[in-house]
Enzyme design. Structure first.
Site, short mmCIF file in Angstrom:
data_model
loop_
_atom_site.label_atom_id
_atom_site.label_comp_id
_atom_site.label_asym_id
_atom_site.label_seq_id
_atom_site.Cartn_x
_atom_site.Cartn_y
_atom_site.Cartn_z
N LYS A 269 57.92 29.70 31.23
CA LYS A 269 57.87 30.13 29.82
C LYS A 269 57.21 31.43 29.63
O LYS A 269 57.27 32.33 28.63
CB LYS A 269 57.39 29.40 28.76
CG LYS A 269 58.27 27.80 28.85
CD LYS A 269 59.82 28.42 28.37
CE LYS A 269 60.61 27.03 28.21
NZ LYS A 269 61.93 26.96 27.71
N SER B 180 59.12 17.57 33.90
CA SER B 180 60.26 18.34 33.82
C SER B 180 60.65 18.80 35.13
O SER B 180 61.67 18.84 35.74
CB SER B 180 60.34 19.77 32.61
OG SER B 180 59.19 20.47 32.85
#
Length: 375
Positions: free
Chosen positions: A62, A304
């Site tokens: 991110k 994740s």
């Protein structure tokens, strides 16, 4: 002779060095390494690789998104010094936005739903952000609505990671080309990825498909929240933000994956017909695979990342011999300490460790006994 072998061995495993000076921390975003997974985890006869996005400065993929969205806003004249930047996030985007704001000199407000790990709140506050925690019952749509409400009230800038085209565009100009460069002259049969906003999937997917149309793209989503598999679309506001929670959503432990709506960025990728297969991943197998990555590969990633690797291993199990598979590891394990990923990891010594401690007489710290220093 032994000394020569030792020097050669050390040279062979020496870590690559970025031999330059950087003007600021944001210049270190991207160009993350791709690491081969050994057959202690991957099946023999195929090659499995992982792109380690935790090499970014704030330890997640991110970082790319945050830099992209804020730079795009600056170029469009939407941000000026001293402005406040707002985002709704499960954590990694908020951390990345807080980092970029700290470096660029913006105020930062993050909205995050209650269930996400408390470590992430602390990291964002360490980076100077204000963190607004929204009720668990509101899910992801609640934190998005709160972020919109705050921006409407105060005139602040909203990143809109789930709708902002700068998100996949940055992956198309950085992550995708990095992958093509690293696999130049080499097979790449499968690219496997989950989705949060859909930015990585869309940006990398369209670049890889254009350059290497024979590469199959496998998209992953939580088994408990199979939004794409349901075939039901997300109702949207005029901004592209969701009107409400998706009916196929259920709570799942894969933080960063699949909010309770289909992001607009992901929906746009669906329209591009980018994926060849959709594979569900359960929470337990995501956690187990993250733990195996650590214990068998020395690779430290979050739930994740474990889910992504679990998907890659599923593909590997049925892929033709000689296949080459790449997946993404979105972040680091350290921001999951308070989550189910660490429930089975004890802080105190277990029986085996106690036996090792007792095998020599000095410096023993045994339950219910006085500490022993020198025997």
């Amino acid at each position: 002779m032994n000394r020569q072998r030792t020097v050669a061995r050390r040279s062979a495993v020496a870590a690559p060095v970025r031999a330059k000076l950087y003007d600021n921390i944001l210049e270190t975003i991207g160009n993350t390494p791709i690491v081969k997974i050994s057959d202690r985890l991957a099946p023999k006869g195929v090659e499995v690789y992982a792109k380690a996005e935790f090499f970014n400065p704030c330890s997640s993929v991110k970082d790319r998104l945050a830099l992209a969205v804020i730079t795009d806003a600056e170029q469009k004249g939407l941000l000026k010094p001293g402005d406040t930047v707002v985002e709704a996030t499960s954590g990694n985007t908020g951390i990345a936005v807080a980092m970029v704001c700290a470096q660029r000199g913006y105020n930062c407000v993050i909205c995050m739903a209650e269930p996400f790990s408390v470590e992430r709140r602390k990291i964002m506050r360490m980076l100077g952000a204000k963190v607004i925690v929204t009720p668990k019952a509101g899910k992801g749509t609640g934190m998005v609505a709160k972020a919109e409400e705050l921006c409407e009230k105060h005139g602040w800038f909203l990143c809109r990671q789930f709708e902002n085209d700068a998100n996949p565009a940055f992956h198309a100009s950085t992550t995708g080309p990095e992958i093509l460069t690293d696999f130049a002259g080499k097979r790449l049969d499968y690219f496997v990825t989950g989705y949060g906003t859909g930015g990585t999937f869309q940006g990398v997917g369209r670049v890889v498909k254009a350059a290497r149309p024979d590469t199959k793209i496998v998209l992953l989503e939580p088994e408990a929240a199979s939004l794409i598999a349901s075939g039901t679309k997300t109702e949207r506001k005029s901004t592209g933000a969701p009107k409400g929670s998706h009916p196929a959503f259920a709570a799942h432990p894969i933080q960063g994956w699949t909010p309770d709506f289909i992001p607009k960025v992901l929906e746009d990728a669906q329209a591009m017909d980018l994926y060849d297969e959709l594979v569900p991943i359960s929470g337990p197998e995501a956690i187990e695979t993250a733990q195996k990555l650590a214990s068998t590969q020395g690779i430290f990633t979050g739930i994740s990342g474990g889910a992504s690797m679990a998907g890659a291993l599923k593909v590997a199990a049925k892929a033709p011999k000689g296949s080459v598979i790449l997946t993404m590891l979105p972040d680091t394990s350290e921001r999951y300490m308070s989550t189910p990923l660490y429930e089975s990891i004890a802080a105190d010594m277990n029986e085996e460790e106690l036996e090792i401690a007792k095998s020599t007489p000095s410096f023993q710290l045994l339950p219910g006994e006085e500490p022993v220093l020198q025997a």
